[in-house]
Design a protein around this motif. Structure first.
Motif, mmCIF file in Angstrom:
data_model
loop_
_atom_site.group_PDB
_atom_site.id
_atom_site.type_symbol
_atom_site.label_atom_id
_atom_site.label_comp_id
_atom_site.label_asym_id
_atom_site.label_seq_id
_atom_site.Cartn_x
_atom_site.Cartn_y
_atom_site.Cartn_z
ATOM 1 N N SER A 105 -9.612 9.120 -14.481
ATOM 2 C CA SER A 105 -8.872 10.333 -15.274
ATOM 3 C C SER A 105 -7.437 10.170 -15.888
ATOM 4 N N LEU A 106 -6.370 9.430 -14.583
ATOM 5 C CA LEU A 106 -4.695 9.319 -14.879
ATOM 6 C C LEU A 106 -5.222 7.895 -15.554
ATOM 7 N N LYS A 107 -5.700 6.634 -15.491
ATOM 8 C CA LYS A 107 -5.962 6.031 -16.038
ATOM 9 C C LYS A 107 -5.902 5.692 -17.868
ATOM 10 N N ILE A 108 -6.839 7.083 -17.923
ATOM 11 C CA ILE A 108 -7.270 7.353 -19.308
ATOM 12 C C ILE A 108 -5.885 8.107 -19.964
ATOM 13 N N ARG A 109 -5.260 8.912 -18.863
ATOM 14 C CA ARG A 109 -4.180 9.368 -19.669
ATOM 15 C C ARG A 109 -3.552 8.910 -19.923
ATOM 16 N N TRP A 110 -2.740 7.567 -18.722
ATOM 17 C CA TRP A 110 -2.070 7.169 -19.421
ATOM 18 C C TRP A 110 -2.255 6.351 -20.748
ATOM 19 N N MET A 111 -3.162 5.522 -20.387
ATOM 20 C CA MET A 111 -3.340 4.344 -22.113
ATOM 21 C C MET A 111 -3.337 5.471 -22.819
ATOM 22 N N LEU A 112 -3.894 6.936 -23.329
ATOM 23 C CA LEU A 112 -3.739 7.338 -24.412
ATOM 24 C C LEU A 112 -2.828 8.616 -24.501
ATOM 25 N N ASP A 113 -1.805 8.194 -23.495
ATOM 26 C CA ASP A 113 -0.770 8.714 -23.543
ATOM 27 C C ASP A 113 -0.665 10.083 -24.171
ATOM 28 N N LEU A 114 -1.872 11.390 -23.331
ATOM 29 C CA LEU A 114 -2.436 12.624 -23.224
ATOM 30 C C LEU A 114 -1.852 13.383 -23.384
#
Length: 294
Positions: free
Chosen positions: A78-87
């Motif tokens: 979750s943390l990685k995807i939030r970072w990757m997509l700048d959510l």
DNA sequence: GGTAGACCTGGACGC
DNA sequence: GCGTCCAGGTCTACC
């Protein structure tokens, strides 16, 4: 298989993030045209390798992992995807400015602004070094070769691999990087970078949350071998620092065409053309509706 | 501080 | 198919 649903701050378009620049074309990313999303192989902190399929759904994104994940692994993803997509970033003040600029009139409607990142800043620094002094096709080849030769494989499919960890690249001789990944003169830069990260001399992941003013932060980035003016500006963009422009040969050509009737321009003219955009100048430049020379 | 040359790959082009 | 030229950023040595 494990599914995770992640919320995002509106407006949001996964398609716009995926197509914000060319990163989705670099392994271990793989574009999924049918879902307007992508897949990405990642190695987690505990060593597990999994492939993530990311697609858009109302209010956010759906992340499907090829492997079963425990609670800690789900939180890491979750943390990685939030970072990757700048959510979580708020672009509202940028959109307010774009409403009075015809060249950026479509930005808000398309929810443009977020720039796709890799899971680690180490991966983004290496990939940025691979973009320097070469053509895009060669960058893709180098990235793919790094993953194929040195990335950790999925248990279920050895053809799908994660981007190599710094620990792995630090063990590889620069000559091997040169020969197998065709990195050329960039091989010692990548090798030294991996070694500095592993030794603790350089904490690249801490760069994600640095509070340093951009000019000083830029100096830190340029202290990395292989990272010069263009590469540091690109990395600042990836980190969400938009108050510095990526000035490369393409930028000089575009600004010349757009603002100076084709007359030769330098860095000062490029900066001047976007000065009024302040903290958002990088994004204004990036999403500008350029007149492409014929 | 500014500049020239080397670095390396892959695409374009001519033969 | 082969050889040559060129584009693309950064580093280093030199002034």
């Amino acid at each position: 298989m494990t599914h995770l649903k992640l919320s995002t701050r509106p407006p949001f378009s996964l398609h716009s993030v995926v197509h914000s620049h060319g990163w989705v074309q670099l392994a271990p990313f793989r574009e999924n045209e049918s879902s307007s999303g992508f897949s990405y192989v990642v190695q987690l902190d505990d060593g597990k390798v999994t492939e993530l399929a990311v697609s858009e759904e109302p209010g956010g994104v759906l992340v499907s992992s090829s492997e079963e994940l425990n609670q800690a692994e789900q939180e890491e993803i979750s943390l990685k995807i939030r970072w990757m997509l700048d959510l979580d970033r708020d672009f509202s003040s940028f959109y307010t400015l774009t409403r009075s600029e015809p060249k950026l009139a479509k930005t808000e409607g398309r929810a443009q602004g977020r720039v796709l990142r890799s899971a680690t800043f180490f991966e983004d620094v290496v990939k940025t070094i691979l973009t320097t002094n070469t053509v895009w096709g060669a960058t893709r080849n180098m990235s793919r070769a790094l993953v194929e030769h040195f990335g950790a494989p999925l248990l279920s499919d050895a053809n799908r691999r994660a981007f190599p960890l710094p620990q792995r690249l630090a063990l590889v001789e620069a000559d091997e990087l040169r020969l197998k990944a065709r990195l050329g003169y960039r091989a010692p830069y990548v090798h030294e970078l991996a070694q500095r990260v592993v030794s603790g001399d350089l904490d690249l992941e801490a760069f994600k949350s640095s509070q340093l003013p951009t000019p000083e932060f830029r100096k830190q980035l340029m202290a990395i071998k292989g990272v010069g003016k263009y590469a540091s500006a690109n990395l600042l963009m990836l980190l969400g620092r938009y108050d510095f422009l990526t000035i490369d040969s393409w930028a000089l050509k575009m600004v010349s065409q757009e603002f100076y009737a084709g007359q030769p321009v330098g860095e000062a003219e490029v900066q001047a053309a976007f000065e009024k955009w302040g903290e958002w100048k990088g994004l204004a430049y990036w999403f500008w509706d350029w007149k492409i020379p014929t």
